[in-house]
Design a protein around this motif. Structure first.
Motif, short mmCIF file in Angstrom:
data_model
loop_
_atom_site.label_atom_id
_atom_site.label_comp_id
_atom_site.label_asym_id
_atom_site.label_seq_id
_atom_site.Cartn_x
_atom_site.Cartn_y
_atom_site.Cartn_z
N LEU A 26 -3.71 13.28 -0.13
CA LEU A 26 -3.08 13.08 -1.44
C LEU A 26 -2.32 11.76 -1.47
CD1 LEU A 26 -2.18 14.03 -4.24
CD2 LEU A 26 -0.30 15.28 -3.11
N ALA A 27 -1.63 11.43 -0.37
CA ALA A 27 -0.89 10.16 -0.31
C ALA A 27 -1.84 8.98 -0.43
CB ALA A 27 -0.10 10.08 1.01
N ALA A 28 -3.00 9.06 0.22
CA ALA A 28 -3.98 7.98 0.12
C ALA A 28 -4.48 7.82 -1.31
CB ALA A 28 -5.15 8.24 1.07
N LEU A 29 -4.73 8.95 -1.99
CA LEU A 29 -5.18 8.90 -3.38
C LEU A 29 -4.10 8.30 -4.28
CD1 LEU A 29 -7.24 9.63 -5.59
CD2 LEU A 29 -6.19 11.92 -5.68
N LEU A 30 -2.85 8.73 -4.10
CA LEU A 30 -1.76 8.19 -4.91
C LEU A 30 -1.56 6.71 -4.65
CD1 LEU A 30 0.87 11.07 -4.53
CD2 LEU A 30 -0.52 10.56 -6.53
N LEU A 31 -1.71 6.30 -3.40
CA LEU A 31 -1.55 4.88 -3.06
C LEU A 31 -2.63 4.03 -3.72
CD1 LEU A 31 0.04 2.83 -1.35
CD2 LEU A 31 -1.52 3.31 0.54
N ALA A 32 -3.87 4.52 -3.71
CA ALA A 32 -4.96 3.78 -4.34
C ALA A 32 -4.76 3.69 -5.86
CB ALA A 32 -6.30 4.44 -4.02
N SER A 44 -2.19 -7.31 -17.42
CA SER A 44 -1.99 -7.08 -18.85
C SER A 44 -0.54 -7.22 -19.30
CB SER A 44 -2.49 -5.67 -19.21
OG SER A 44 -1.68 -4.68 -18.59
N GLY A 45 0.40 -7.04 -18.36
CA GLY A 45 1.80 -7.09 -18.74
C GLY A 45 2.31 -5.81 -19.36
N GLY A 46 1.53 -4.74 -19.34
CA GLY A 46 1.94 -3.48 -19.95
C GLY A 46 3.04 -2.79 -19.16
N THR A 47 4.16 -2.51 -19.82
CA THR A 47 5.29 -1.88 -19.11
C THR A 47 4.96 -0.46 -18.67
OG1 THR A 47 6.20 -1.19 -21.25
CG2 THR A 47 7.00 -3.28 -20.33
N PHE A 48 4.15 0.26 -19.45
CA PHE A 48 3.79 1.62 -19.08
C PHE A 48 3.03 1.63 -17.75
CE2 PHE A 48 0.46 4.88 -18.98
CZ PHE A 48 1.25 6.03 -18.96
N LEU A 49 2.17 0.64 -17.55
CA LEU A 49 1.41 0.58 -16.30
C LEU A 49 2.33 0.38 -15.10
CD1 LEU A 49 -1.55 -1.65 -17.54
CD2 LEU A 49 -1.63 0.80 -17.03
N PHE A 50 3.34 -0.48 -15.25
CA PHE A 50 4.30 -0.67 -14.17
C PHE A 50 5.07 0.62 -13.89
CE2 PHE A 50 3.92 -5.24 -15.36
CZ PHE A 50 3.54 -5.71 -14.11
N ALA A 51 5.47 1.33 -14.94
CA ALA A 51 6.21 2.57 -14.76
C ALA A 51 5.37 3.62 -14.03
CB ALA A 51 6.68 3.11 -16.12
N ALA A 52 4.11 3.77 -14.46
CA ALA A 52 3.22 4.74 -13.81
C ALA A 52 2.96 4.35 -12.36
CB ALA A 52 1.90 4.84 -14.58
N LEU A 56 3.76 6.65 -8.93
CA LEU A 56 2.72 7.02 -7.97
C LEU A 56 2.97 6.40 -6.60
CD1 LEU A 56 -0.52 6.77 -10.16
CD2 LEU A 56 0.77 8.80 -9.52
N LEU A 57 3.37 5.13 -6.57
CA LEU A 57 3.61 4.47 -5.28
C LEU A 57 4.83 5.06 -4.58
CD1 LEU A 57 2.82 0.77 -6.23
CD2 LEU A 57 1.44 2.31 -4.84
N ALA A 58 5.86 5.42 -5.34
CA ALA A 58 7.03 6.05 -4.72
C ALA A 58 6.65 7.37 -4.06
CB ALA A 58 8.12 6.26 -5.77
N ALA A 59 5.82 8.16 -4.75
CA ALA A 59 5.38 9.43 -4.18
C ALA A 59 4.50 9.21 -2.95
CB ALA A 59 4.62 10.24 -5.24
N ALA A 60 3.58 8.24 -3.04
CA ALA A 60 2.67 7.97 -1.92
C ALA A 60 3.43 7.51 -0.69
CB ALA A 60 1.64 6.92 -2.33
N PHE A 61 4.29 6.52 -0.86
CA PHE A 61 5.03 6.01 0.30
C PHE A 61 6.04 7.04 0.80
CE2 PHE A 61 3.72 1.73 -1.22
CZ PHE A 61 3.12 1.32 -0.05
N GLY A 62 6.56 7.89 -0.09
CA GLY A 62 7.45 8.94 0.38
C GLY A 62 6.75 9.88 1.35
N LEU A 63 5.52 10.30 1.00
CA LEU A 63 4.76 11.17 1.89
C LEU A 63 4.38 10.47 3.19
CD1 LEU A 63 2.41 12.86 -0.75
CD2 LEU A 63 4.27 13.95 0.51
N LEU A 64 3.87 9.22 3.06
CA LEU A 64 3.44 8.48 4.25
C LEU A 64 4.60 8.22 5.19
CD1 LEU A 64 1.02 5.93 2.56
CD2 LEU A 64 0.38 7.56 4.34
N LEU A 65 5.71 7.76 4.67
CA LEU A 65 6.85 7.42 5.52
C LEU A 65 7.47 8.67 6.13
CD1 LEU A 65 8.44 4.60 3.36
CD2 LEU A 65 7.31 4.34 5.56
#
Length: 377
Positions: A26-32, A44-52, A56-65
């Motif tokens: 799951l962490a690998a999927l979230l990281l990708a 694109s500069g879309g703020t929603f994309l940065f938020a999402a 996802l990256l916070a969850a992925a790195f949380g699991l990995l770390l």
């Protein structure tokens, strides 16, 4: 690199994975997915994309770390691999700090609170490249180079002091980046400031590691230079050249300094990091699959050799594409039209890497596939 580290810990360091191991897929999927969203956000500069992406990256790195920290920070480490594990610990700590710097930047790009973006970006890049990537490659190479390239063991002084020296110089550079002593006007801010001295220290440690490793490769026991050895020659030469450019005193600004900064990035990321990781993947992935097949294959089942999973020809083709891509991208630092062919060659090299590494995975599934019993007539 996180996935490779998870695979290497039990085999190389003899450490059993702990923590949320079952959630690593799951962490690998979230990281990708998070990485793709982050790239889309930058394009694109879309703020929603940065938020999402931040979520996802916070969850992925949380699991990995969580898994890496619980596995690495244990007391029962065998003496022969103590220096390697110490380097891995330093790399994971740097990764934690890198994520800690990157997430506020992503939140800011998503419309969140303001942050000192320029300085935080510099520290984020420095910790990620020098603290995480370089430290991890150095630590793993202490075991991988003698194992897969038939070199002599690294000198005891190198395995003991290179990683701590990198950590000290990186800490000094990071601290001085936030507290620039040259601003007081007591020294020449363009050349002799304390920040530049810290850069020189880190570059000197990286160059020393490159020289020691090249010397071991040059004196290796195997006479024939394989394609996997070529990756290491390219990586170490690029690291040494990048270290020299990184330590070179800044001029008065302008296109010359900009081109040099770009060249440092190309040499480190494309020339060193990607080449070293590619070279290790071509050896580690077949080795891990072969090792697992030896344990899990049924009696009488033929286990393919490592050289049958990824051929020497495949390595040479991918290495040629990657080396040409690095050369073109390096030329593009001074001659912009070379960037497009460099990008195309790099894309081809990465695609080839993925296809080549998929073959051992498919062989693994094929060997372990249960035989279908014959149907009664």
């Amino acid at each position: 690199m996180c996935g490779a580290l998870l695979q290497m810990l039990p085999v190389v360091a003899g450490l059993r994975l702990r923590g949320p191991v079952r959630f690593m897929p799951l962490a690998a999927l979230l990281l990708a997915l998070g990485t793709l969203l982050l790239v889309a956000g930058f394009l694109s500069g879309g703020t929603f994309l940065f938020a999402a992406a931040a979520v996802l990256l916070a969850a992925a790195f949380g699991l990995l770390l969580a898994c890496l920290a619980r596995t690495l920070f244990v007391r029962e480490v065998a003496a022969p691999v103590a220096d390697i594990v110490r380097g891995m610990r330093g790399a994971v700590l740097a990764l934690m700090l890198t994520v800690g710097c990157g997430l506020p930047l992503a939140v800011w790009l998503a419309g969140g609170p303001a942050v000192p973006a320029v300085r935080l970006t510099d520290v984020h890049a420095g910790l990620g490249l020098a603290g995480w990537v370089l430290t991890l490659v150095v630590a793993v190479s202490f075991q991988v180079l003698p194992m897969f390239q038939a070199t002599a063991l690294y000198p005891r002084g190198a395995t003991r002091w290179i990683v701590p020296a990198l950590a000290v110089t990186l800490l000094a550079w990071t601290t001085l980046h936030w507290l620039p002593l040259a601003a007081a006007g007591s020294v020449d801010a363009g050349m002799w400031d304390a920040n530049w001295l810290a850069r020189c220290g880190g570059a000197g440690v990286a160059a020393a590691y490159a020289v020691v490793s090249l010397r071991l490769l040059w004196r290796r026991r195997r006479g024939k230079v394989s394609a996997s050895t070529g990756y290491w020659y390219l990586a170490l030469a690029a690291l040494g050249a990048g270290a020299i450019l990184f330590a070179w005193p800044n001029g008065r600004g302008g296109e010359g300094d900009d081109a040099r900064a770009l060249a440092v990035g190309v040499l480190f990321i494309g020339g060193f990091a990607m080449a070293a990781v590619n070279g290790m993947l071509y050896k580690i992935v077949p080795f891990l699959i072969w090792h697992q097949l030896q344990e899990r294959a049924t009696t009488g089942t033929r286990v393919p050799k490592m050289t049958e999973m990824v051929t020497e020809t495949a390595l040479r083709i991918q290495f040629g594409c990657h080396a040409a891509a690095v050369a073109a991208c390096l030329a593009a630092c001074w001659y912009a039209p070379a960037a497009r062919p460099g990008g195309i060659l790099l894309a081809i090299a990465c695609l080839r890497l993925g296809l080549d590494l998929a073959r051992p995975a498919l062989r693994h599934r094929e060997v372990l596939k249960p035989e279908t019993p014959p149907q009664p007539s």
